[in-house]
Write a protein that holds these residues in place. Structure first.
Motif, mmCIF file in Angstrom:
data_model
loop_
_atom_site.group_PDB
_atom_site.id
_atom_site.type_symbol
_atom_site.label_atom_id
_atom_site.label_comp_id
_atom_site.label_asym_id
_atom_site.label_seq_id
_atom_site.Cartn_x
_atom_site.Cartn_y
_atom_site.Cartn_z
ATOM 1 N N VAL A 1 -17.288 -57.455 -7.520
ATOM 2 C CA VAL A 1 -18.526 -56.666 -7.507
ATOM 3 C C VAL A 1 -18.833 -56.147 -8.909
ATOM 4 O O VAL A 1 -19.959 -56.247 -9.401
ATOM 5 N N ALA A 2 -17.817 -55.595 -9.567
ATOM 6 C CA ALA A 2 -18.000 -55.040 -10.902
ATOM 7 C C ALA A 2 -18.370 -56.135 -11.902
ATOM 8 O O ALA A 2 -19.259 -55.964 -12.743
ATOM 9 N N ALA B 1 -22.427 -59.110 -15.363
ATOM 10 C CA ALA B 1 -23.128 -60.335 -15.748
ATOM 11 C C ALA B 1 -24.611 -60.252 -15.430
ATOM 12 O O ALA B 1 -25.463 -60.688 -16.211
ATOM 13 N N MET B 2 -24.937 -59.674 -14.275
ATOM 14 C CA MET B 2 -26.333 -59.533 -13.893
ATOM 15 C C MET B 2 -27.057 -58.560 -14.827
ATOM 16 O O MET B 2 -28.233 -58.754 -15.158
ATOM 17 N N ASN B 3 -26.347 -57.544 -15.277
ATOM 18 C CA ASN B 3 -26.939 -56.589 -16.212
ATOM 19 C C ASN B 3 -27.297 -57.274 -17.526
ATOM 20 O O ASN B 3 -28.390 -57.071 -18.071
ATOM 21 N N PHE B 4 -26.404 -58.124 -18.033
ATOM 22 C CA PHE B 4 -26.698 -58.842 -19.272
ATOM 23 C C PHE B 4 -27.847 -59.826 -19.073
ATOM 24 O O PHE B 4 -28.720 -59.962 -19.933
ATOM 25 N N ILE C 1 -16.141 -61.980 -15.451
ATOM 26 C CA ILE C 1 -17.481 -61.814 -16.021
ATOM 27 C C ILE C 1 -17.890 -63.066 -16.782
ATOM 28 O O ILE C 1 -19.020 -63.556 -16.662
ATOM 29 N N GLY C 2 -16.964 -63.623 -17.581
ATOM 30 C CA GLY C 2 -17.265 -64.837 -18.347
ATOM 31 C C GLY C 2 -17.672 -66.001 -17.469
ATOM 32 O O GLY C 2 -18.558 -66.792 -17.823
ATOM 33 N N GLY C 3 -17.041 -66.127 -16.290
ATOM 34 C CA GLY C 3 -17.428 -67.189 -15.362
ATOM 35 C C GLY C 3 -18.852 -67.029 -14.873
ATOM 36 O O GLY C 3 -19.615 -67.997 -14.801
#
Length: 451
Positions: free
Chosen positions: A274-275, A280-283, A357-359
């Motif tokens: 979730v975090a 990733a969605m924020n970026f 996050i990188g994925g």
């Protein structure tokens, strides 16, 4: 704004309208970026709590602001046609129905949130942060909705630099307040993720105060005497304005709710996923500010040209904007594949979380490229006040194609949480193709009517 004769003049005017909008949107998203980073460095639970709160709040908040943004093409067309009295009346009636919309929004939230949160089966502390974050941010709803009326009034005249300056004033204040309340500075207790809601509510109120000050003191807005001699509420006028605004709000809801729904589906994969998804969605949202700003600029410029019956000029603006959006987003999104590690480190200290996050960021590249085609087309159609078909196309691309495909890929395609991102990408790409076809049809119909 003024009439233009060549692509060079159009490019100059386009950038004059676009740049302040982009800075405004980037400033607004900076608040979410800082909230995500600050919460992530407090704890995974704070980041997850804010993430769930944002996923519940933003679809409805964005939809409501989308309804209010229906004032932009209405006022822009009146401005292009030189109808000042109609603009004055539209804004005053807009205050009435926007206030009513804010009350409905608050009532819905206070009823729905206690019912929805237990169904998500969150960890108890994450649920507590989510509930109190939403409670805090709700205190700023009435001010920011009323400010939205004034913002659209100002933007529709092409004075986007003024709303840029207002936003650039309120956003640093918002971030500072969030930091104070989240980390417990100046002798205040540390509220963690809940502090982001407190700071945002206070900043929303400041935004209204600054918009009122501009409209009262600056030309040409003070000449409209917006706050003098209010007419009675006219439901017929409300219906005409909402006939444009509700489909726009509905379109924004279908787009933002799909991301909210995906974020909620991520809860089944654990707090870390979730975090990471939220980071990733924020970026991705930061990069999306480019096509979104192009879309908003097109709504203003196309609406202005259509109001003045310069359909050829409106078409040229659309062509110019589509090319520029693709170039700008491509130049940012593609290099992201080489720097995903550095971007991940901004959002989290944990190496495990950075890897997840990188994925997600790899899929973000393709999502951004689809968005840069889709968003300008929506803005152009709103400038023509063609909003109903756009809404149904958004439903088709997001909820009929995007989410079901993502669910299948996640649960039966062996891709887990990444499958939802594939569904989002596919849905937006299909929507872009449909919007191209719709825009050509609308432009052809307008030329026939003007012949």
């Amino acid at each position: 704004m003024k009439a233009t004769r060549s692509y060079g003049e159009k490019a100059w005017q386009f950038f004059a309208v676009l740049l302040p909008i982009f800075i405004t949107q980037l400033s607004l998203i900076a608040t979410g970026f800082c909230n995500t980073v600050m919460a992530g460095h407090i704890s995974e639970m704070d980041l997850a709590g804010v993430a769930v709160g944002v996923n519940l709040f933003m679809p409805f908040f964005g939809a409501a602001l989308g309804i209010i943004s229906g004032l932009t093409p209405v006022i822009a067309q009146f401005y292009g046609a030189g109808k000042g009295q109609a603009i004055r009346y539209t804004v005053k009636q807009g205050f009435y129905w926007t206030f009513a919309l804010a009350l409905v929004f608050l009532a819905f939230g206070w009823i729905a949130v206690p019912l929805v949160l237990p169904a998500l089966a969150l960890e108890p502390h994450v649920e507590y942060i989510t509930a109190h974050y939403l409670m805090a941010v709700s205190c700023g709803i009435i001010p920011i909705f009323l400010a939205g009326v004034l913002r659209n009034f100002i933007d529709a005249h092409g004075y986007t630099r003024l709303t840029m300056l207002i936003t650039m004033t309120t956003v640093p204040v918002n971030i500072a307040l969030n930091y104070i309340f989240m980390y417990g500075k100046l002798g205040l207790p540390a509220f963690g993720g809940i502090g982001a809601g407190i700071g945002s509510a206070l900043a929303f109120t400041l935004n209204l105060v600054l918009n009122v000050a501009v409209v009262l003191t600056m030309h040409p807005f003070r000449d409209y005497r917006i706050f003098h001699d209010f007419p009675r509420p006219r439901f017929a006028s409300w219906r005409r304005q909402l006939a444009v605004g509700i489909p726009i709000g509905g379109t924004m809801f279908t787009e933002q709710s799909i991301f909210g729904a995906v974020g909620l589906f991520m809860t089944s994969y654990g707090t870390a996923v979730v975090a990471a998804h939220q980071a990733a969605m924020n970026f991705t949202t930061i990069v999306y500010m480019i096509p979104l700003s192009v879309s908003m600029a097109l709504t203003i410029l196309v609406g202005y040209e259509v109001g003045a019956r310069r359909l050829r000029d409106a078409h040229q603006y659309v062509r110019l904007a589509r090319v520029l959006s693709l170039v700008f987003v491509g130049s940012i999104a593609l290099p992201l594949t080489q720097f995903k590690g550095q971007v991940s480190a901004i959002y989290a200290s944990s190496q495990e979380l950075q890897t997840i996050i990188g994925g997600f960021l790899i899929y973000a590249v393709f999502l951004q490229m689809s968005d840069c085609i889709n968003a300008p087309l929506q803005g152009a159609l709103r400038g023509y006040k063609d909003v109903h078909v756009t809404f149904w196309l958004a439903v088709l691309s997001n909820w009929v194609i995007g989410l079901p495909l993502g669910w299948l890929m996640a649960n039966y395609g062996g891709l887990g949480p990444y499958g939802y991102w594939i569904g989002l990408i596919a849905g937006i790409a299909v929507g872009a193709v449909c919007l191209i076809i719709r825009l050509r049809k609308v432009e052809h119909s307008m030329r026939k009517q003007n012949a």
